[in-house]
Design a protein around this motif. Structure first.
Motif, PDB file in Angstrom:
ATOM      1  N   GLY A  40       0.825  -1.197   0.000  1.00 15.70           N
ATOM      2  CA  GLY A  40       0.000   0.000   0.000  1.00 15.70           C
ATOM      3  C   GLY A  40       0.860   1.248   0.000  1.00 15.70           C
ATOM      4  O   GLY A  40       0.666   2.156  -0.814  1.00 15.70           O
ATOM      5  N   THR A  41       1.861   1.290   0.914  1.00 18.95           N
ATOM      6  CA  THR A  41       2.746   2.459   0.956  1.00 18.95           C
ATOM      7  C   THR A  41       3.493   2.612  -0.361  1.00 18.95           C
ATOM      8  O   THR A  41       3.595   3.715  -0.919  1.00 18.95           O
ATOM      9  CB  THR A  41       3.754   2.316   2.107  1.00 18.95           C
ATOM     10  N   GLY A  43       2.534   1.542  -3.228  1.00 16.14           N
ATOM     11  CA  GLY A  43       1.575   1.939  -4.253  1.00 16.14           C
ATOM     12  C   GLY A  43       1.308   3.431  -4.215  1.00 16.14           C
ATOM     13  O   GLY A  43       1.200   4.078  -5.269  1.00 16.14           O
ATOM     14  N   VAL A  44       1.215   4.003  -3.012  1.00 15.48           N
ATOM     15  CA  VAL A  44       1.038   5.451  -2.901  1.00 15.48           C
ATOM     16  C   VAL A  44       2.196   6.168  -3.574  1.00 15.48           C
ATOM     17  O   VAL A  44       2.005   7.101  -4.371  1.00 15.48           O
ATOM     18  CB  VAL A  44       0.924   5.865  -1.413  1.00 15.48           C
ATOM     19  N   ALA A  62      -5.992   9.616  -6.216  1.00 15.40           N
ATOM     20  CA  ALA A  62      -6.058   8.174  -5.997  1.00 15.40           C
ATOM     21  C   ALA A  62      -5.054   7.766  -4.919  1.00 15.40           C
ATOM     22  O   ALA A  62      -5.355   6.941  -4.050  1.00 15.40           O
ATOM     23  CB  ALA A  62      -5.789   7.428  -7.298  1.00 15.40           C
ATOM     24  N   ALA A  63      -3.856   8.387  -4.971  1.00 15.87           N
ATOM     25  CA  ALA A  63      -2.866   8.101  -3.934  1.00 15.87           C
ATOM     26  C   ALA A  63      -3.396   8.501  -2.564  1.00 15.87           C
ATOM     27  O   ALA A  63      -3.226   7.782  -1.569  1.00 15.87           O
ATOM     28  CB  ALA A  63      -1.566   8.839  -4.231  1.00 15.87           C
ATOM     29  N   LEU A  64      -4.096   9.647  -2.539  1.00 16.83           N
ATOM     30  CA  LEU A  64      -4.682  10.123  -1.276  1.00 16.83           C
ATOM     31  C   LEU A  64      -5.671   9.089  -0.740  1.00 16.83           C
ATOM     32  O   LEU A  64      -5.667   8.751   0.453  1.00 16.83           O
ATOM     33  CB  LEU A  64      -5.377  11.464  -1.526  1.00 16.83           C
ATOM     34  N   LEU A  65      -6.504   8.537  -1.646  1.00 14.90           N
ATOM     35  CA  LEU A  65      -7.488   7.543  -1.203  1.00 14.90           C
ATOM     36  C   LEU A  65      -6.796   6.311  -0.647  1.00 14.90           C
ATOM     37  O   LEU A  65      -7.209   5.764   0.382  1.00 14.90           O
ATOM     38  CB  LEU A  65      -8.394   7.143  -2.366  1.00 14.90           C
ATOM     39  N   PHE A  66      -5.729   5.870  -1.320  1.00 14.22           N
ATOM     40  CA  PHE A  66      -5.026   4.692  -0.807  1.00 14.22           C
ATOM     41  C   PHE A  66      -4.475   4.961   0.575  1.00 14.22           C
ATOM     42  O   PHE A  66      -4.616   4.146   1.487  1.00 14.22           O
ATOM     43  CB  PHE A  66      -3.891   4.299  -1.753  1.00 14.22           C
ATOM     44  N   ALA A  67      -3.834   6.127   0.740  1.00 11.80           N
ATOM     45  CA  ALA A  67      -3.252   6.437   2.042  1.00 11.80           C
ATOM     46  C   ALA A  67      -4.338   6.486   3.113  1.00 11.80           C
ATOM     47  O   ALA A  67      -4.129   6.098   4.254  1.00 11.80           O
ATOM     48  CB  ALA A  67      -2.514   7.767   1.981  1.00 11.80           C
ATOM     49  N   LEU A  68      -5.530   6.928   2.701  1.00 13.18           N
ATOM     50  CA  LEU A  68      -6.623   7.101   3.661  1.00 13.18           C
ATOM     51  C   LEU A  68      -7.242   5.765   4.054  1.00 13.18           C
ATOM     52  O   LEU A  68      -7.597   5.546   5.210  1.00 13.18           O
ATOM     53  CB  LEU A  68      -7.676   8.002   3.014  1.00 13.18           C
ATOM     54  N   LEU A  69      -7.377   4.850   3.080  1.00 11.94           N
ATOM     55  CA  LEU A  69      -8.223   3.681   3.311  1.00 11.94           C
ATOM     56  C   LEU A  69      -7.478   2.375   3.508  1.00 11.94           C
ATOM     57  O   LEU A  69      -8.101   1.362   3.814  1.00 11.94           O
ATOM     58  CB  LEU A  69      -9.196   3.519   2.137  1.00 11.94           C
ATOM     59  N   MET A  70      -6.153   2.360   3.339  1.00 10.76           N
ATOM     60  CA  MET A  70      -5.451   1.079   3.451  1.00 10.76           C
ATOM     61  C   MET A  70      -5.631   0.437   4.825  1.00 10.76           C
ATOM     62  O   MET A  70      -5.575  -0.777   4.969  1.00 10.76           O
ATOM     63  CB  MET A  70      -3.953   1.271   3.189  1.00 10.76           C
ATOM     64  N   ILE A  71      -5.851   1.264   5.841  1.00 11.06           N
ATOM     65  CA  ILE A  71      -5.933   0.741   7.205  1.00 11.06           C
ATOM     66  C   ILE A  71      -7.160  -0.145   7.397  1.00 11.06           C
ATOM     67  O   ILE A  71      -7.195  -1.012   8.267  1.00 11.06           O
ATOM     68  CB  ILE A  71      -5.938   1.926   8.198  1.00 11.06           C
TER      69      ILE A  71
END
Lengths: 92, 107, 323, 97
Positions: A40-41, A43-44, A62-71
């Protein structure tokens, strides 16, 4: 400059591919989950670099969404075994 | 142009691998995952054909359709998973009965 | 270099898909599927479709993983590890099919314009500035309408399977750790903000109702994962209104156009009206996806319910003590 | 020009830390130590790459967004590390799957 960023993105994808070995090998579910988070990291980072290389600023969202939702996946995973133990603890 | 072939062939491979997985696995969860991989292949094919030379304007209609498709795919996944859970609660099995699945495969 | 990147992404996608099919353990397959979503969104970024990259990021990182992992936990069979598999010889026909399809695409002459020109011509008649949003809400409103219908049907199907009248799912017990609560208090406002930002962006740039709806749904699921009682406290009527709002607004649009003797789904070209439909659609998508993600839970029996409630009240005491 | 060179250097530093994270993931002996790769190396790498990208061109709002992304990644992976570590600690029998 653009070629450098594309090469950087390629390098990071190769990192993910190498890390897949840990997902395949295991040995425990926790290891697999740690690798998924690591991807995930990475990928961001790849999305940010691609946004720069392809001059497409909206990919940063899209990177922002990944950082937000990976948890969320981790929260789900951690719950995986807790109900039995947690309930046993609660009944006391 | 190369990009078109690369992604289109990838899409076909994903679709066929997903199809195989759908038939190959007895476990319902795995079948659903395979179905999602198949969907990914279809979406990828749509977009790769909408964007053959990878520069300039992208055809917005396939993009809109894929966008719709992603949301439909996730909602169907959720429903299918709910059915799988229900089957598990009723029968204690994660798969359809062997005889059932053969009948399904034939019919 | 770009070609190398394409080949790398394509190879990783196929390799991961292969491993998803062949993985002996189910958990491994699910984790690989999450990674698959990540790589797919890289492919979307490479293919100039930021809209889809956004939706895939929200679905792949958030909802899909949660749904699959939750189900995996619910249907776990402790004694049984290996996957039952049959028909492995089918790989051959499938690869044959792949070969045939590949042969067929070589003969496709990709039309580099496609419908892009038609959309460009149509852009003058609509008040939206971004083609993809215009296609979704204006030119092909049917798609969006029926898509909302599919979501609604899925929610109804879920309620039938679960034999529930309300969408509200039993809440999970709150995590005992303070970290979870802290995380929610940081992430949730940001998720709401980012969803709203994407919705606002949709009028003139990549973004829009779908992405915003998925992001908000992820926020709702996060709230539920943290065991926060607010979702359960919402009245059922609000849930229902939220779920049908988008579909109903489209229906109203179609009906008024028919009454005014115009073709279906033509609407007054006011930006405010289109944006209202878009916002309603986003809200409906969010409510429906949240219900789908958390409504599949087995309804707990009374004992467990009271236990959950006890723990929640205990939790509240703990919060007040902390204060 | 100087910004370009700085940006490339920072990105290379980031790539180095990502490489370190991957090597750590693959080579560390147990799952507690593998968590280090997740929390430390990769976030540092992401930080360097974000810095490099900030120098490369974007405008002020983009810089703020990049910073926000890095902070969110920090929040996400540090709490993920906590949750997974907690999970490993509380599940003594690490059964296969």
């Amino acid at each position: 400059m653009q070629i450098f960023f594309l090469a950087l993105a390629c390098f990071l994808i190769l990192n993910i591919l190498a890390g897949l070995w840990r997902v395949v090998q295991g040995p425990t579910p926790a290891d697999r989950m740690v690798s998924a988070q690591l991807f995930g990291t990475t990928g961001v980072a790849i999305l940010l670099v691609l946004a720069q290389a392809l001059e497409a600023p909206y990919i940063r969202n899209a990177a922002l969404l990944f950082a937000l939702l990976m948890i969320m996946a981790v929260l789900s995973f951690v719950r995986k075994s807790t109900p039995k133990q947690g309930q046993a603890g609660n009944i006391k | 142009m190369h990009g078109f072939y690369i992604y289109a062939i990838t899409a076909i491979l994903l679709f066929c691998l997903g199809l195989w997985g759908l038939a190959f696995h007895r476990n319902l969860l795995r079948k659903i995952v395979a179905l999602n991989v198949m969907a990914g292949g279809v979406f990828l094919f749509f977009i790769s054909i909408a964007n053959p030379d990878q520069s300039g304007e992208v055809d917005p209609v396939p993009q809109a359709m894929v966008l719709t498709g992603i949301v439909v795919a996730i909602s169907l996944t959720a429903f299918a998973l709910c059915l799988a859970r229900r089957i598990h609660e009723k029968t204690g099995q994660n798969e359809l009965d062997t005889s059932c699945s053969i009948e399904d495969g034939d019919g | 270099m770009a070609l190398f990147l394409d080949i790398l992404v394509a190879f990783s996608l196929v390799a991961i898909a292969w491993r998803i099919m062949r993985a002996p353990g189910h958990f491994q397959a699910v984790v690989l599927f999450i990674t698959f979503g990540l790589l797919l969104s890289l492919a979307w970024a490479r293919l100039n479709s930021p809209d889809i990259a956004l939706a895939e990021a929200a679905v792949g990182a958030g909802l899909a993983g949660v749904l699959l992992l939750d189900t995996l936990r619910a249907v776990a069979q402790p004694g049984k590890v290996k996957t039952g598999a049959h028909f492995s010889w089918l790989l051959l026909p499938c690869l044959l099919l792949a070969g045939l399809l590949t042969l067929s695409i070589i003969h496709i002459q990709p039309d580099s314009q496609g419908l892009a020109r038609a959309v460009e011509a149509g852009m003058q008649t609509t008040s939206l500035e971004y083609p993809v949003t215009a296609v979704l809400l204006d030119f092909r409103g049917y798609d969006t309408w029926l898509e909302l219908g599919v979501l609604l049907a899925a929610v109804l199907g879920l309620l039938c399977v679960r034999r529930k009248k309300s969408i509200r799912a039993p809440l999970l017990p709150a995590p005992a750790e303070p970290v979870g609560r802290w995380l929610i208090s940081i992430l949730l406002p940001l998720i709401l903000l980012v969803g709203g930002f994407l919705l606002w962006l949709g009028a003139f740039a990549p973004g829009g109702a779908f992405q915003a709806g998925v992001v908000w749904a992820a926020g709702g699921v996060l709230l539920w994962q943290a065991g926060h009682p607010s979702l359960g406290a919402l009245p059922v009527s609000l849930w229902r209104t939220g779920a049908v709002l988008g579909f109903a607004l489209f229906w109203l649009l179609a009906a008024t156009a028919l009454i005014r003797n115009e073709p279906m789904l033509t609407h007054p070209q006011a930006k405010a009206w289109i944006l209202a439909v878009e916002y309603a659609a986003a809200l409906s998508i969010a409510v429906c996806l949240t219900s789908l993600a958390i409504g599949g839970q087995k309804s707990e029996d009374r004992n467990q319910k009271s236990e959950v409630r006890d723990q929640r009240s205990g939790d509240r005491c703990q919060i007040t003590n902390n204060r | 020009m100087i910004f370009d060179i700085l940006s490339i250097l920072l990105c290379l530093a980031g790539a180095f830390f990502f490489l370190g994270g991957t090597v750590g993931l693959l080579r560390f002996p147990d799952n507690y130590s593998r968590l280090h790769a997740l929390t430390k190396a990769d976030n540092l790498g992401l930080g360097f790459i974000v810095l490099g990208l900030v120098l490369a061109s974007p405008t002020m709002p983009e810089i703020i967004k990049l910073g926000l992304i890095w902070l969110l990644a920090l929040v996400g992976s540090s709490s993920a590390c906590y949750f997974i570590g907690n999970y490993i600690y509380h599940t003594p029998s690490q059964e296969e799957e």
